[in-house]
Design a protein around this motif. Structure first.
Motif, short mmCIF file in Angstrom:
data_model
loop_
_atom_site.label_atom_id
_atom_site.label_comp_id
_atom_site.label_asym_id
_atom_site.label_seq_id
_atom_site.Cartn_x
_atom_site.Cartn_y
_atom_site.Cartn_z
N SER A 471 -43.29 -47.22 30.99
CA SER A 471 -41.84 -47.83 29.63
C SER A 471 -41.17 -48.35 30.42
CB SER A 471 -42.46 -47.37 28.28
OG SER A 471 -41.01 -48.13 27.77
N ALA A 538 -39.10 -53.58 24.89
CA ALA A 538 -39.59 -53.31 25.52
C ALA A 538 -41.31 -53.31 26.72
CB ALA A 538 -40.40 -51.38 24.83
N ALA A 758 -41.14 -46.86 21.15
CA ALA A 758 -40.90 -47.89 21.37
C ALA A 758 -39.14 -47.76 20.23
CB ALA A 758 -40.71 -49.16 22.26
N TYR A 762 -35.05 -47.39 18.94
CA TYR A 762 -33.97 -48.35 18.57
C TYR A 762 -33.40 -48.37 17.69
CZ TYR A 762 -32.51 -53.11 18.75
OH TYR A 762 -31.79 -54.10 18.28
#
Length: 886
Positions: A471, A538, A758, A762
């Motif tokens: 990632s 991402a 992800a 966030y």
């Protein structure tokens, strides 16, 4: 009914109205008056669509400066349903305005008759005929007689003098004939056009849904239809056909619908007719769904698709898919010219944040990169061929690119031009010249080959023995790409637009053959554009992106993490954006996810004359063992057996149709396999036929048709489906098609997904939305959407069964919509299967009784009741806070 709502005359096409409909329209009006945005949750089956259309079209009629109504739906059937409802609304308004005009004309005639009568009285008073009438009064006592059309007091001779002037007109006014049934769809010319004011309402869909060309319509899929259409309507195709006709001695209008003998070039007769008509291609007032558009276009020999694209600017109401507003690639071609005063409505918008994220996300598999390599080889060969035969074409493109994208005409290409619209175009890209190292076609192809090879190398690393999931932020990924390939960052921003220009120059008809390459260019443009600032994307590289266990399918995903990116331009550009659905709860999370401040945020209760909904939370089987689909318990044979026994007992007690939803396809497949081994499916088929949703759309559609046939025949059926699937979103199971909906488990997202992890990180970092809060929010809105399929009207009824012990927790069940919670009492919580069956039988026994029409009328407000309702409650619009209900 026609009623006054806080100073606005609302034309509502039904004689009675529900209280929640009145409240809903009041909240809508307050939003429009404030020039802000709103979040409104309306119970399913209570006429949300007709409320939206009635209020907003009435607002447009009262305020001519109001822009278009842009109504966004998810599916074509929903689009046609909206157009039918709009036809009803506008037909009612047209009839009411006609009555108003006739009443005004009648008043004018009455006043005119009174004046003429006074004058005739004075003239008659001087005549000898009045000598024989001792009851005559010179001051005008005869006026009423003349006004009423009797004339007796004046004598028969005076009546004969006026008979030739007034009677025919007065009969038409005082005894109007009943209006004939009006066409609600299609072109409308009577009563000053649609809505009584010349409204033009259009819907727009893909070429596949709007094409009338017989050969193109026979194509099997959307890509083939698009390619066939472009091959006959692109400017270069028309130019070739014109030259071929000229060389063969045909006139400009000859042979447009057949292949020319010289070059075998076919053009579309409908598009040719559309272009030949020029400025005459205007559409009359009316309400046009897809069928009416095709019928009208065919009658004029005009292409319905391009005709609608051109007529958008003249329409008052537009209905189309979400993507036409939220996907930047499509929106720039369709909705770029909408005025800022337009009203944007997103109906069934409970998943709007997911739609926004998907619009800006790109997924590239290893096989896509192989396809991109082959596409670049074809482009290279084509460039070499054109350089040898028509070098001026490439040179002209080079000169245009020097002038920048705006001057090059890419952004304002005609609608029939073969090209791509960029996903994201920054201001600097629009105003700058394309970088020199990708202006020439051969240089750009070499540039794209480097990008493709770099992505292949990254996927080989991930899929190797030392690989694994990676990632990265866009900035880190971009830095590594520049370092490895020696490419510059700036040209990457232009990759998508430069590819579009090249495909136009090379006159490629079938753009879908280059989908893989356009994905790579889109990926490069997005990574370069959003590499600066806080990471809102991402990049996830996984060694296996396939859903098939054991299959190797490396994948690279550019995942948008911020759903506000796609919808933020709409909030900024348009004065009012309405987000509405039957399942928005918990409603307070949407302003954070979409980053806007609603001036009205409201969830309405359902007014009802009987408890037509019975939600039940089953936490235990008949053996008192807890049931749940959480990861630790879903494989427990006791849970599987209890779920199966529960379904068998419910289907034995509930008539007609039953729909059962599972949390995922994999879980549904595994549990059905276990049920088959236990003999549960054999027991189930004794009471109902069994149908199953699959990932194949055709199979699922066929299963739905047979399911409905089984319900219609009285045999009964159970449909096994999946939350977040096709059936849970767009299919209604009203009346006998759905007497009960069972939700097996809580439909959480797959929490081990790297993209979801992800996004959760966030949301926690930037918006302070806790991980568990978002997961609960998402799961409960999906569960509400599933069970909401069961009720579609006030006289309908159904059971909503939540089969999981976790629904009994306060933090779960309180996130259900307000209109479901009003029917969820303490006696319906923490039930076992046998106690739930007893409640099911009691509920069905009550609901089977004839509908009490008197009680039904009590929840329907008449015009008189609406007019005497209490004055509007003062609500605060500060800080986007919620306002009180009525």
């Amino acid at each position: 009914m026609k009623f006054d709502l806080d100073g606005l005359t609302v034309y509502f096409p039904y004689e009675r109205i529900y209280l929640e409909q009145y409240q809903y329209m009041r909240s809508l009006k307050q939003t429009l008056d404030a020039g802000g945005h709103c979040l409104l949750e309306m119970p399913t089956g209570t006429g949300k669509t007709v409320c939206l259309l009635s209020l907003i079209t009435s607002y447009q009629h009262a305020h001519p400066n109001t822009g278009k109504l842009v109504y966004c739906t998810r599916t074509v059937p929903e689009m046609n349903s909206v157009m039918e409802e709009l036809g009803t609304v506008l037909a009612y308004r047209s009839e009411e305005l006609r009555k108003e005009r006739e009443a005004m004309a009648a008043g004018a005639v009455i006043s005119s008759s009174a004046v003429v009568g006074d004058a005739m009285d004075i003239e008659s008073a001087a005549g000898s005929q009045l000598v024989d009438n001792p009851n005559h009064n010179l001051n005008g006592s005869n006026n009423d007689a003349i006004t009423n059309g009797n004339g007796d007091a004046n004598g028969s001779n005076n009546e004969q003098q006026h008979q030739n002037r007034q009677p025919r007109k007065r009969k038409r006014i005082y005894g109007p004939k009943k209006s004939q049934p009006q066409n609600q769809l299609g072109p409308i010319s009577h009563n000053n056009g649609a809505g009584g004011s010349g409204v033009l309402a259009l819907c727009l869909s893909s070429r596949r849904n709007m094409c009338v060309h017989e050969r193109v319509m026979r194509e099997s899929d959307r890509e083939a239809v698009d390619a066939a259409c472009r091959s006959m309507t692109a400017p270069w195709a028309l130019e070739r056909a014109r030259k071929a006709r000229h060389n063969s001695g045909q006139g400009e209008g000859d042979g447009g619908n057949t292949a020319s003998n010289n070059g075998n070039i076919e053009t579309c007769p409908y598009f040719d007719g559309f272009q030949s008509a020029g400025e005459a291609t205007s559409m009359p007032s009316g309400v046009y769904n897809l069928d009416e558009l095709k019928k009208w276009g065919k009658s004029k020999s005009w292409c319905p698709y391009y005709l609608t694209r051109q007529a958008i600017n003249h329409a008052s109401v537009l209905v189309f898919n979400y993507q036409y507003m939220l996907d930047p690639k499509v929106a720039k071609m369709v909705s770029k010219e909408l005025e800022s005063e337009s009203i944007i409505v997103f109906d069934e918008a409970h998943n709007i944040d997911s739609v926004c994220i998907e619009a800006l996300s790109v997924t590239i598999h290893e096989r896509h990169l192989e396809q991109a390599t082959r596409s670049l080889g074809r482009l290279s060969s084509e460039v070499s061929r054109i350089k040898a035969s028509d070098a001026t074409r490439l040179q002209a493109e080079y000169q245009n690119l020097v002038n920048g994208l705006v001057d090059q005409g890419l952004l304002d290409a005609p609608p029939n031009e073969v090209g791509l619209a960029s996903n994201i175009l920054g201001t600097d890209i629009l105003n700058e010249a394309v970088p020199g190292n990708i202006r020439r076609a051969e240089h750009f192809i070499a540039f794209m080959k480097k990008i493709v090879e770099h992505l292949k190398a990254r996927l080989r690393t991930v899929a190797g023995p030392r690989g694994g999931v990676i990632s990265e932020t866009p900035l880190a990924f971009l830095h590594r790409m520049i370092t490895t390939t020696s490419l510059e960052a700036k040209p990457l921003k232009f990759a998508y637009s430069r590819l579009s220009s090249l495909l136009r120059t090379l006159q490629v008809p079938n753009l879908d053959d280059y989908n893989a390459l356009t994905d790579v260019a889109d990926f490069a443009s997005l990574v370069s554009t959003y590499s600066e600032g806080s990471p809102k994307f991402a990049i996830i590289l996984e060694p296996n992106g396939s859903s098939i266990p054991g299959a190797s399918d490396p994948v690279i995903q550019l995942a948008c993490l911020d759903s506000s990116l796609a919808i933020a331009p709409l909030f900024k550009r348009f004065g009012s954006v309405v987000i509405t659905s039957g399942t928005l709860s918990p409603i307070d999370l949407y302003p954070k996810l979409l980053q806007f401040e609603p001036c009205v945020s409201e969830s309405f209760n359902m007014s009802t004359f009987r408890p037509c909904i019975r939600p039940l939370i089953i936490t235990r089987g008949s053996d008192q063992l807890p049931v749940s689909t959480k990861f630790d318990d879903r494989g427990d044979m006791g849970v599987v057996r209890n779920f199966g026994s529960m379904l068998v007992e419910l289907c034995s007690s509930i008539p007609d149709g039953v729909v059962a939803f599972f949390t995922s396809y994999s879980y549904m497949e595994s549990i059905i396999s276990e049920w088959d081994g236990m003999g549960i499916l054999r027991q189930l088929t004794k009471s109902k036929l069994v149908f199953i949703e699959t990932k194949d759309v055709v199979e699922t559609t066929l299963a739905l048709d047979n399911y409905r046939r089984a319900c219609d025949s009285g045999r009964g059926a159970v449909f096994l489906s999946v939350a977040r699937g096709k059936v849970s979103e767009g299919i209604n199971f009203d009346r006998h098609y759905g007497r009960a909906v069972i939700m097996f488990g809580v439909p959480f997202q797959y929490t081990l997904s790297h993209i979801l992890r992800a996004r959760l990180e966030y949301l926690q970092t930037h918006y302070q939305i806790r991980e568990q809060d978002f997961l609960n929010f998402d799961a409960l809105r999906q569960a509400s959407q599933c069970v909401g399929r069961v009720i579609r009207s006030k006289i309908d009824y159904g059971l909503m069964i939540f089969a999981d012990s976790r629904y009994n927790r306060h933090d779960k069940r309180t996130k259900l919509p307000k209109w479901i919670l009003q029917f969820l009492g303490d006696g319906q919580l923490n039930l076992s299967t046998d106690t739930a069956i007893a409640q099911v039988k009691h509920f069905l026994r009550i609901m089977a009784q004839p509908v009490d029409q008197t009680a039904l009328k009590q929840v329907l407000l008449t015009l008189e009741e609406v007019e005497v309702m209490s004055p509007p409650i003062v609500r605060s619009f500060e800080n986007g806070g919620q306002h009180a209900g009525l």
